[in-house]
Design a protein around this motif. Structure first.
Motif, PDB file in Angstrom:
ATOM      1  N   GLN A  70       0.814  -1.216   0.000  1.00  0.00           N
ATOM      2  CA  GLN A  70       0.000   0.000   0.000  1.00  0.00           C
ATOM      3  C   GLN A  70       0.846   1.264   0.000  1.00  0.00           C
ATOM      4  N   HIS A 115      -6.060  -3.116   0.241  1.00  0.00           N
ATOM      5  CA  HIS A 115      -5.608  -3.567  -1.084  1.00  0.00           C
ATOM      6  C   HIS A 115      -5.966  -5.025  -1.337  1.00  0.00           C
ATOM      7  N   ARG A 160      -7.961   5.514  -7.591  1.00  0.00           N
ATOM      8  CA  ARG A 160      -8.538   5.947  -6.328  1.00  0.00           C
ATOM      9  C   ARG A 160      -9.981   6.348  -6.557  1.00  0.00           C
ATOM     10  N   ILE A 218       2.235   7.526 -13.947  1.00  0.00           N
ATOM     11  CA  ILE A 218       1.919   6.655 -12.824  1.00  0.00           C
ATOM     12  C   ILE A 218       0.994   7.382 -11.844  1.00  0.00           C
ATOM     13  N   GLU A 219       1.301   8.651 -11.608  1.00  0.00           N
ATOM     14  CA  GLU A 219       0.497   9.426 -10.674  1.00  0.00           C
ATOM     15  C   GLU A 219      -0.936   9.552 -11.184  1.00  0.00           C
ATOM     16  N   TRP A 233       3.839   1.853  -1.636  1.00  0.00           N
ATOM     17  CA  TRP A 233       4.622   2.241  -2.816  1.00  0.00           C
ATOM     18  C   TRP A 233       3.910   3.313  -3.619  1.00  0.00           C
ATOM     19  N   LYS A 234       2.577   3.304  -3.593  1.00  0.00           N
ATOM     20  CA  LYS A 234       1.832   4.319  -4.341  1.00  0.00           C
ATOM     21  C   LYS A 234       2.188   5.714  -3.866  1.00  0.00           C
ATOM     22  N   GLN A 242      -2.847   6.366 -10.751  1.00  0.00           N
ATOM     23  CA  GLN A 242      -3.259   6.187  -9.357  1.00  0.00           C
ATOM     24  C   GLN A 242      -4.503   6.986  -9.038  1.00  0.00           C
TER      25      GLN A 242
END
Lengths: 235, 248
Positions: A155, B97, A235, A227-228, A157-158, A231
């Motif tokens: 969780q 997750h 979310r 990548i951002e 690494w994001k 994400q």
């Protein structure tokens, strides 16, 4: 501007050398930084102290000083950093295996320095995971290592990836220092060679060097943005 | 109900948060199969009490034994003890997750080294028991609060614990979801599970508890069967507390 075409091979050689040290230093810093981060969040106080001392030392010293210590301290201790002449790796990255140790010294300094920042980027990711997640894992009987591996790190690494990318980009730019510590022929040192020894005008040479760095940093930054964004969608 | 030596024993437990004396000479024993409900005003130390039993909160002095063994210090032995004590949190704390099924099987597979197929089978049976088997492949955020809390209970039960700790399990729920969680807890209690429940649900305390513990200012003020406690609280603090919550 003809220098960019006439001396393309010099720029390309410098680019290749800088890319080599950056790839190696990034791998080294990510591994060492992860180890230090685990120390810093471990439940064992002496390990935490070691991790904290590491970060406080290398994050707070100028990279130049760390490089001086590597370039003068290691020989004083009688080491040419030969442990970095790793069999397969040194044929891929030829400077790793040469008799002149300066590439290895510079690599060590860059790794030690950058690892402190990698550690903090990883730790900020870990801190972004709600404390209840780790508490729930502990109350199930997961050990510290299992907790990190199965619950916290997947969780974290994001939240780490973007600051981590900034650290690596900074490292690529910091690598410009290695020319001053005996590493011949990296990208920024081509300026010395072309303007000093060969008399080319500085600005075209500087533009060529800038392009070299941008080729490394801009795609990395773009990758991070992607990548951002992904994400944000997830979310 | 209570048989043989007690399962959980706290002996003169003290704990400070800085200058705040959150647990003040607390002694308590919980027998096997007993359901103990801990109530009291907020800040009275009841959640902390609950969390000391599996050492999520270490204590400053006193002793806690679980199943005859003193609580071990941090390390493998503590992890083993925690695997035998289920814990349910106010904010569910499901692994965000992982799917509901993965949440329930993680402990059995990684801690108990059970075969995934075996763990899955038991997990599905538990999810069925708490009424959310059809949600097994969803992620926690896709479930309602009541469903998440029931999943969290199933996750704790999957370790086949000797006791279950509930730290305000219904306080974060919308009112219409409180009942479904309390139903699961009541059925657990009637199955003979040893339970320590920190809650504000007086109805649950009345019908499911064997004993009610009343705490105030870090002290254990009263310890009585629910009928007796609600009808005739002995201390002024308890009378005051009950008058405030039962008038509405």
């Amino acid at each position: 501007m003809s220098v960019l075409i006439d001396k393309f091979d010099v720029f390309a050689g410098g680019f290749w050398l800088t890319l080599q040290i950056c790839v190696l230093a990034a791998i080294g810093a990510l591994i060492l930084g992860a180890v230090v981060a685990v120390l810093r969040i471990s439940p064992v106080p002496p390990l935490r102290a070691v991790g904290t001392a590491y970060v406080n030392t290398f994050r707070n010293l100028p990279l130049t000083v760390v490089m001086f210590f590597a370039a003068f301290g290691l020989p004083a201790l009688g080491s040419n950093a030969d442990f970095l002449r790793i069999p397969v790796l040194d044929s891929l990255f030829n400077r790793l295996g040469t008799d002149l140790p300066y590439f290895r010294f510079a690599l060590i300094a860059l790794v030690l320095y950058t690892a402190a920042f990698v550690c903090e980027a990883l730790r900020s990711g870990v801190n972004a995971v709600p404390a209840g997640q780790a508490e729930a894992a502990r109350s199930l009987g997961l050990t510290f290592g299992q907790n990190l591996r199965y619950v916290v790190l997947p969780q974290s690494w994001k939240a780490s990836i973007v600051p981590l990318g900034s650290v690596i980009i900074a490292m690529i730019k910091n690598s410009a220092l290695i020319g001053f510590f005996g590493v011949v022929g990296d990208l920024s040192a081509t300026a010395d060679q072309l303007t000093g020894a060969e008399g080319y005008a500085f600005i075209p040479v500087a533009i060529g060097i800038s392009i070299g760095y941008l080729i490394m940093t801009v795609p990395l930054g773009a990758l991070l943005d992607r990548i951002e964004k992904r994400q944000a969608v997830a979310r | 109900m209570t048989t043989g030596e007690p399962l959980i024993v706290l002996d003169s437990v003290n704990k400070w948060f800085g200058p705040l004396h959150v647990l003040d000479e607390v002694s308590l024993s919980v027998g096997r199969g007993e359901v103990v409900v801990v109530i009291g005003p907020s800040g009275s130390g009841k959640s902390t009490l609950c969390r000391t039993i599996n050492r999520l909160e270490p204590i400053n002095s006193g002793a806690i034994t679980f199943d005859g063994q003193p609580l071990p210090a941090e390390g493998k032995a503590l992890a083993k003890l925690r695997s035998e004590v289920g814990m349910v949190f106010q904010s569910f704390n499901l692994f965000a997750h992982k799917t509901i099924l993965e949440n329930v099987t993680l402990g059995p597979i990684k801690v108990r080294k059970e075969k995934p197929a075996v763990a899955r089978e038991r997990a599905m049976a538990l999810l069925d028991r708490v009424g959310i088997a059809n949600q097994a492949d969803k992620f926690p955020a896709q479930l309602s609060g009541g469903q998440q809390q029931r999943a969290a209970i199933a996750r704790a039960l999957a370790m086949q614990p000797k006791a279950m700790l509930f730290d305000e399990p219904t306080s974060a729920l919308d009112p219409e979801m409180v009942g479904e969680v309390l139903d699961v807890m009541t059925s657990l209690a009637s199955d003979g599970m040893t339970m320590v429940v920190v809650t504000h649900e007086m109805g649950f305390a009345r019908h499911a508890a064997n004993r009610v513990i009343f705490m105030a200012d870090g002290q254990l003020v009263e310890d009585a069967p629910p009928a007796e406690f609600f009808a005739n609280p002995r201390s002024e603090r308890a009378k005051d507390f009950l008058s405030k919550i039962l008038t509405h």
